[in-house]
Design a protein around this motif. Structure first.
Motif, PDB file in Angstrom:
ATOM      1  N   GLY A 110      37.955  -7.932  15.780  1.00 21.46           N
ATOM      2  CA  GLY A 110      38.912  -6.997  16.374  1.00 21.46           C
ATOM      3  C   GLY A 110      40.308  -7.604  16.428  1.00 21.46           C
ATOM      4  N   GLY A 111      41.269  -6.816  16.875  1.00 18.51           N
ATOM      5  CA  GLY A 111      42.675  -7.219  16.848  1.00 18.51           C
ATOM      6  C   GLY A 111      43.026  -8.369  17.767  1.00 18.51           C
ATOM      7  N   GLU A 112      42.124  -8.703  18.686  1.00 21.30           N
ATOM      8  CA  GLU A 112      42.378  -9.845  19.572  1.00 21.30           C
ATOM      9  C   GLU A 112      41.173 -10.793  19.563  1.00 21.30           C
ATOM     10  OE1 GLU A 112      43.408  -7.949  23.341  1.00 21.30           O
ATOM     11  OE2 GLU A 112      45.521  -8.143  22.810  1.00 21.30           O
ATOM     12  N   GLU A 113      40.322 -10.600  18.600  1.00 25.30           N
ATOM     13  CA  GLU A 113      39.093 -11.400  18.517  1.00 25.30           C
ATOM     14  C   GLU A 113      39.296 -12.532  17.519  1.00 25.30           C
ATOM     15  OE1 GLU A 113      35.762  -9.077  17.230  1.00 25.30           O
ATOM     16  OE2 GLU A 113      34.297 -10.481  18.080  1.00 25.30           O
ATOM     17  N   PHE A 114      38.636 -13.642  17.748  1.00 24.62           N
ATOM     18  CA  PHE A 114      38.835 -14.770  16.829  1.00 24.62           C
ATOM     19  C   PHE A 114      37.591 -15.629  16.718  1.00 24.62           C
ATOM     20  CE2 PHE A 114      40.342 -16.266  20.996  1.00 24.62           C
ATOM     21  CZ  PHE A 114      39.536 -17.380  21.175  1.00 24.62           C
ATOM     22  N   VAL A 115      37.689 -16.510  15.718  1.00 28.23           N
ATOM     23  CA  VAL A 115      36.629 -17.489  15.477  1.00 28.23           C
ATOM     24  C   VAL A 115      37.275 -18.868  15.450  1.00 28.23           C
ATOM     25  CG1 VAL A 115      35.100 -18.338  13.656  1.00 28.23           C
ATOM     26  CG2 VAL A 115      35.119 -15.907  14.215  1.00 28.23           C
ATOM     27  N   ILE A 116      36.635 -19.824  16.103  1.00 29.47           N
ATOM     28  CA  ILE A 116      37.051 -21.232  15.982  1.00 29.47           C
ATOM     29  C   ILE A 116      35.828 -22.000  15.495  1.00 29.47           C
ATOM     30  CG2 ILE A 116      37.830 -23.295  17.215  1.00 29.47           C
ATOM     31  CD1 ILE A 116      39.272 -21.513  19.196  1.00 29.47           C
ATOM     32  N   ARG A 117      35.987 -22.671  14.374  1.00 25.87           N
ATOM     33  CA  ARG A 117      34.848 -23.394  13.807  1.00 25.87           C
ATOM     34  C   ARG A 117      35.295 -24.719  13.203  1.00 25.87           C
ATOM     35  NH1 ARG A 117      30.519 -20.435  10.066  1.00 25.87           N
ATOM     36  NH2 ARG A 117      30.139 -18.557  11.288  1.00 25.87           N
ATOM     37  N   THR A 118      34.354 -25.625  13.127  1.00 21.22           N
ATOM     38  CA  THR A 118      34.603 -26.877  12.399  1.00 21.22           C
ATOM     39  C   THR A 118      33.596 -26.986  11.259  1.00 21.22           C
ATOM     40  OG1 THR A 118      33.181 -27.966  14.004  1.00 21.22           O
ATOM     41  CG2 THR A 118      35.554 -28.208  14.322  1.00 21.22           C
ATOM     42  N   ALA A 119      34.019 -27.572  10.151  1.00 13.52           N
ATOM     43  CA  ALA A 119      33.104 -27.851   9.030  1.00 13.52           C
ATOM     44  C   ALA A 119      33.784 -28.817   8.090  1.00 13.52           C
ATOM     45  CB  ALA A 119      32.749 -26.564   8.283  1.00 13.52           C
ATOM     46  N   HIS A 120      33.070 -29.892   7.714  1.00 13.21           N
ATOM     47  CA  HIS A 120      33.557 -30.851   6.711  1.00 13.21           C
ATOM     48  C   HIS A 120      35.001 -31.301   6.974  1.00 13.21           C
ATOM     49  CE1 HIS A 120      29.916 -29.711   4.786  1.00 13.21           C
ATOM     50  NE2 HIS A 120      30.336 -28.476   4.557  1.00 13.21           N
ATOM     51  N   ASN A 121      35.276 -31.716   8.214  1.00 12.81           N
ATOM     52  CA  ASN A 121      36.603 -32.196   8.602  1.00 12.81           C
ATOM     53  C   ASN A 121      37.688 -31.123   8.513  1.00 12.81           C
ATOM     54  OD1 ASN A 121      37.398 -34.441   9.932  1.00 12.81           O
ATOM     55  ND2 ASN A 121      38.392 -35.374   8.155  1.00 12.81           N
ATOM     56  N   ARG A 122      37.251 -29.901   8.497  1.00 12.87           N
ATOM     57  CA  ARG A 122      38.213 -28.797   8.574  1.00 12.87           C
ATOM     58  C   ARG A 122      37.977 -28.029   9.866  1.00 12.87           C
ATOM     59  NH1 ARG A 122      37.084 -26.793   2.544  1.00 12.87           N
ATOM     60  NH2 ARG A 122      38.641 -28.022   1.439  1.00 12.87           N
ATOM     61  N   ILE A 123      39.072 -27.455  10.344  1.00 12.43           N
ATOM     62  CA  ILE A 123      38.976 -26.598  11.539  1.00 12.43           C
ATOM     63  C   ILE A 123      39.507 -25.221  11.150  1.00 12.43           C
ATOM     64  CG2 ILE A 123      39.724 -26.254  13.934  1.00 12.43           C
ATOM     65  CD1 ILE A 123      40.269 -29.283  14.089  1.00 12.43           C
ATOM     66  N   LEU A 124      38.797 -24.215  11.557  1.00  9.82           N
ATOM     67  CA  LEU A 124      39.252 -22.842  11.301  1.00  9.82           C
ATOM     68  C   LEU A 124      39.698 -22.206  12.612  1.00  9.82           C
ATOM     69  CD1 LEU A 124      39.447 -20.238   9.556  1.00  9.82           C
ATOM     70  CD2 LEU A 124      37.082 -19.758  10.261  1.00  9.82           C
ATOM     71  N   LEU A 125      40.923 -21.675  12.629  1.00 10.73           N
ATOM     72  CA  LEU A 125      41.434 -20.907  13.768  1.00 10.73           C
ATOM     73  C   LEU A 125      41.888 -19.571  13.208  1.00 10.73           C
ATOM     74  CD1 LEU A 125      43.743 -23.665  15.379  1.00 10.73           C
ATOM     75  CD2 LEU A 125      41.361 -23.187  15.950  1.00 10.73           C
ATOM     76  N   ALA A 126      41.072 -18.551  13.319  1.00 11.56           N
ATOM     77  CA  ALA A 126      41.407 -17.295  12.647  1.00 11.56           C
ATOM     78  C   ALA A 126      40.851 -16.106  13.409  1.00 11.56           C
ATOM     79  CB  ALA A 126      40.839 -17.299  11.231  1.00 11.56           C
ATOM     80  N   GLY A 127      41.644 -15.027  13.396  1.00  6.81           N
ATOM     81  CA  GLY A 127      41.192 -13.817  14.073  1.00  6.81           C
ATOM     82  C   GLY A 127      41.737 -12.578  13.402  1.00  6.81           C
ATOM     83  N   GLY A 128      41.382 -11.437  13.997  1.00  6.88           N
ATOM     84  CA  GLY A 128      41.840 -10.164  13.447  1.00  6.88           C
ATOM     85  C   GLY A 128      43.302  -9.915  13.766  1.00  6.88           C
ATOM     86  N   PRO A 129      43.983  -9.098  12.949  1.00  2.11           N
ATOM     87  CA  PRO A 129      45.368  -8.755  13.251  1.00  2.11           C
ATOM     88  C   PRO A 129      45.439  -7.693  14.350  1.00  2.11           C
ATOM     89  CG  PRO A 129      44.656  -7.657  11.231  1.00  2.11           C
ATOM     90  CD  PRO A 129      43.504  -8.504  11.705  1.00  2.11           C
ATOM     91  N   PRO A 130      46.475  -7.679  15.220  1.00  2.00           N
ATOM     92  CA  PRO A 130      47.668  -8.496  15.084  1.00  2.00           C
ATOM     93  C   PRO A 130      47.615  -9.830  15.834  1.00  2.00           C
ATOM     94  CG  PRO A 130      48.007  -6.844  16.798  1.00  2.00           C
ATOM     95  CD  PRO A 130      46.623  -6.621  16.247  1.00  2.00           C
ATOM     96  N   ARG A 131      46.753  -9.974  16.869  1.00  2.00           N
ATOM     97  CA  ARG A 131      46.915 -11.146  17.740  1.00  2.00           C
ATOM     98  C   ARG A 131      45.781 -12.167  17.667  1.00  2.00           C
ATOM     99  NH1 ARG A 131      49.436  -6.922  20.530  1.00  2.00           N
ATOM    100  NH2 ARG A 131      47.513  -6.096  21.414  1.00  2.00           N
ATOM    101  N   GLY A 132      44.720 -11.849  16.942  1.00  2.00           N
ATOM    102  CA  GLY A 132      43.532 -12.706  16.967  1.00  2.00           C
ATOM    103  C   GLY A 132      43.811 -14.157  16.595  1.00  2.00           C
ATOM    104  N   THR A 133      44.544 -14.369  15.498  1.00  2.00           N
ATOM    105  CA  THR A 133      44.788 -15.753  15.056  1.00  2.00           C
ATOM    106  C   THR A 133      45.656 -16.512  16.055  1.00  2.00           C
ATOM    107  OG1 THR A 133      44.514 -15.176  12.728  1.00  2.00           O
ATOM    108  CG2 THR A 133      45.840 -17.135  13.214  1.00  2.00           C
ATOM    109  N   LEU A 134      46.663 -15.829  16.596  1.00  2.00           N
ATOM    110  CA  LEU A 134      47.528 -16.476  17.597  1.00  2.00           C
ATOM    111  C   LEU A 134      46.702 -16.853  18.835  1.00  2.00           C
ATOM    112  CD1 LEU A 134      50.480 -17.232  18.196  1.00  2.00           C
ATOM    113  CD2 LEU A 134      50.788 -14.974  19.204  1.00  2.00           C
ATOM    114  N   TYR A 135      45.790 -15.987  19.207  1.00  2.00           N
ATOM    115  CA  TYR A 135      44.937 -16.279  20.361  1.00  2.00           C
ATOM    116  C   TYR A 135      43.975 -17.429  20.063  1.00  2.00           C
ATOM    117  CZ  TYR A 135      46.570 -12.099  22.861  1.00  2.00           C
ATOM    118  OH  TYR A 135      47.327 -11.167  23.531  1.00  2.00           O
TER     119      TYR A 135
END
Ligand code: ZN
Length: 602
Positions: A101-126
């Motif tokens: 959703g527009g304010e929903e996000f996922v935070i994950r780690t894998a292989h020394n990478r971190i993912l900070l990503a969410g739905g538009p417009p505010r998910g990634t910022l959140y």
């Protein structure tokens, strides 16, 4: 709500073991040197790029390292990926980005990478904000006070989080919460936050409240169409009154006015079609018949608002019509349900704020919210969190904030407006309430008392401990008192003994931060609340002290204490937050308060 992989829970452990190869820790910095880059997709939105810049800046403040931002379609080995673009073609390709959703996000780690990503417009910022708060320990208490931990080496353990806010609309309406940066940091999205598009924007209202006469100005329409206005005691009137909601001609007129307003404001997602801030519903035969049939004045109101909402839906499919369930319309209708594009904002104005909303003293309100829960497709709450007669006197509602937001969530409330002392800085415990409410609006299942303690220690430093005792003291003293939003300065819980103990705790708090000018200013400003009551009730309090054989806590005269109080309230020019400008919703200034206090008779 926040879903986390809990390593201690057996079920979660099974899941974790199964995916251990994919989810692993990541090194962000070592000995003050950045060990990762931040990557955004070339097609990322301005908000996602802004999120990446803010992350880089904050990680630099924490670690001292310099974090490069790469705009790239591929992520290197050690990277923090901000936004869903490149992540979809990386080791995070199994994340269901399209579902977020527009304010929903996922935070994950894998292989020394971190993912900070969410739905538009505010998910990634959140995702960035929550990552910095939850994993790095950052706190943004107020626009002028934050905690940025200093850690030259920063390593993030295994993370697998998918989260979204408990409420879609989150507006702690305090002066200190109108700051856009504070607002996105603390995940608030009301239009009083003044968020830019880059900061994810906000939920825009067209008109905000009490809009009947904005839509149908009586000075223009009453002379020709008095039948559009309330019939009260046999007479049509537009003085402190409402509209004749059953009038078919008026309904179509309002439909046109709403459409016109929305064409002027294409950014608006909600338009307020709501009663004026007074009583006097229409008593004409048709309005009365609808209200009688529905057992509430909400009958004619919801029929009216449903009609408007239905007529505007084809042209404005993404706009909702907002109305109030307030005072005489608070009781839900017996049979009517609201359309899916109608928002009902239920107002708690009559409640006892010393007690949770689901306590026996608020049973009538609780019954109404249960009723609306069944009738309203989309229910919002308009809640009150200050004393409007005296913004600056102790208002012991602190420990109901958490229970009340949980109560709202339990009754499918989807948006909350928390009306505080919005007109001035320096009102009683304003900063604490703004921050605690913002945190709870994100997730009301958090330990609200722990959040309050955390704020006190974080914002007031060593003064936090006596101030916690002060909050407990006032909570205990006000037990059994009906704390309304118009509580006077001589309320029974503000008696000599309690005030003397409170005074002593604030003096202890000031002593605890002596030598730290910034913290001392914060504590002195908080101390104004208790001294406001002393100044106002000086003579009766003195008599009460003498009667009970207690010593008077002031060596100075009332006038001198008034001067000292005013000096703190005036603050310093270079720090706007130190300046108290208004002490009540009636617009009394600190100078007027002290001048009038000086003239009060014993
Ligand atoms: Zn009528």
């Amino acid at each position: 709500m926040r879903i986390r992989v809990l390593q201690s829970a057996s079920l979660a452990l099974i899941f974790l073991t199964a995916s251990l190869g994919e989810c692993s820790a990541a090194v962000i910095a070592k000995d003050g040197v950045a060990k990762t880059v931040i990557v955004v997709d070339p097609a990322s939105s301005p908000t996602e790029r802004f999120a990446a810049q803010q992350l880089a800046a904050c990680l630099q403040q924490i670690t001292g390292g310099s974090f490069e931002i790469q705009t790239n379609a591929k992520a290197p080995k050690n990277a923090i990926i901000v936004g869903p673009g490149i992540a979809a073609s990386s080791c995070f390709s199994d994340v269901p980005f399209a579902e977020l959703g527009g304010e929903e996000f996922v935070i994950r780690t894998a292989h020394n990478r971190i993912l900070l990503a969410g739905g538009p417009p505010r998910g990634t910022l959140y995702a960035v904000s929550r990552f910095l708060q939850d994993e790095c320990g950052v706190r943004w208490w107020t626009p002028w006070a934050s905690r940025i931990p200093q850690r030259s080496s920063l390593r993030i353990g295994t993370l697998n989080v998918r989260a979204k806010p408990a409420f879609e609309y989150r507006n702690p309406y305090w002066r200190c919460a109108f700051d856009p940066e504070w607002s996105w940091h603390n995940l608030c999205n009301g239009d009083s936050s003044h968020l830019t598009a880059e900061q994810g924007g906000s939920i825009e209202y067209k008109y905000f409240v009490h809009s009947f006469y904005t839509l149908v100005p009586p000075q223009k329409y009453f002379p020709e169409h008095s039948e559009w206005f309330s019939l009260v005691n046999g007479r049509r009137t537009a003085e402190n009154a409402q509209l004749c909601l059953s009038n078919p001609e008026l309904r179509d007129f309002v439909v046109d006015r709403v459409k016109e307003a929305l064409r002027e404001s294409p950014e608006a997602r909600i338009i307020s079609v709501s009663q004026n801030d007074c009583l006097n519903a229409c008593e004409c035969t048709n309005c009365k018949a609808m209200d009688d049939a529905e057992g509430s004045h909400a009958g004619s109101l919801i029929a009216f608002v449903n009609y408007i909402a239905e007529k505007i839906a084809p042209e404005f499919p993404n706009v909702s019509v907002d109305t109030l369930a307030y005072q005489y319309t608070r009781k839900p209708p017996r049979t009517l349900n609201t359309r899916s594009n109608v928002i009902v904002r239920l107002c708690s104005i009559e409640c006892n704020f010393r007690e949770p909303l689901d306590s026996p003293s608020n049973s009538a309100f609780a019954a109404d919210i249960r009723g609306w829960d069944a009738k309203a497709n989309r229910l919002y709450a308009w809640d009150y969190v200050t004393d409007f007669a005296h913004y600056i006197q102790p208002f012991p509602d602190w420990f109901t904030l958490g229970p009340n937001l949980r109560f709202f969530q339990d009754h499918k409330v989807r948006g909350v407006f928390e009306e505080g002392a919005y007109e001035s800085y320096g009102t009683e415990m304003a900063e604490l309430r703004a921050w605690v409410l913002a945190q709870l609006l994100w997730n009301p299942r958090q330990d609200d008392r722990a959040l309050i303690r955390e704020f006190l220690d974080g914002y007031y430093g060593a003064a936090g401990r006596p101030l916690w005792r002060y909050l407990e003291l006032m909570e205990e003293a006000s037990k059994g008192y009906n704390l309304t939003i118009w509580t006077p300065t001589n309320a029974p819980f503000l008696h000599f003994k309690t005030l003397a103990q409170a005074e002593s705790l604030w003096r202890e708090a000031e002593k605890a931060v002596k030598g730290n000018d910034e913290l001392l200013k914060r504590v002195q400003q908080g101390h104004l609340a208790v001294q406001y009551v002393w100044l106002e009730g000086w003579d009766p309090l003195r008599a009460e002290g003498v009667r009970s054989g207690n010593s008077w806590p002031f060596a100075v005269s009332r006038e001198e204490l008034g001067r000292q109080w005013l000096a703190v309230a005036h603050g310093v020019e270079e720090k706007p937050w130190t300046r108290v400008t208004i002490v009540s919703e009636g617009g009394i200034t600190p100078d007027e308060f002290v001048a009038q206090m000086g003239q009060k008779k014993p």
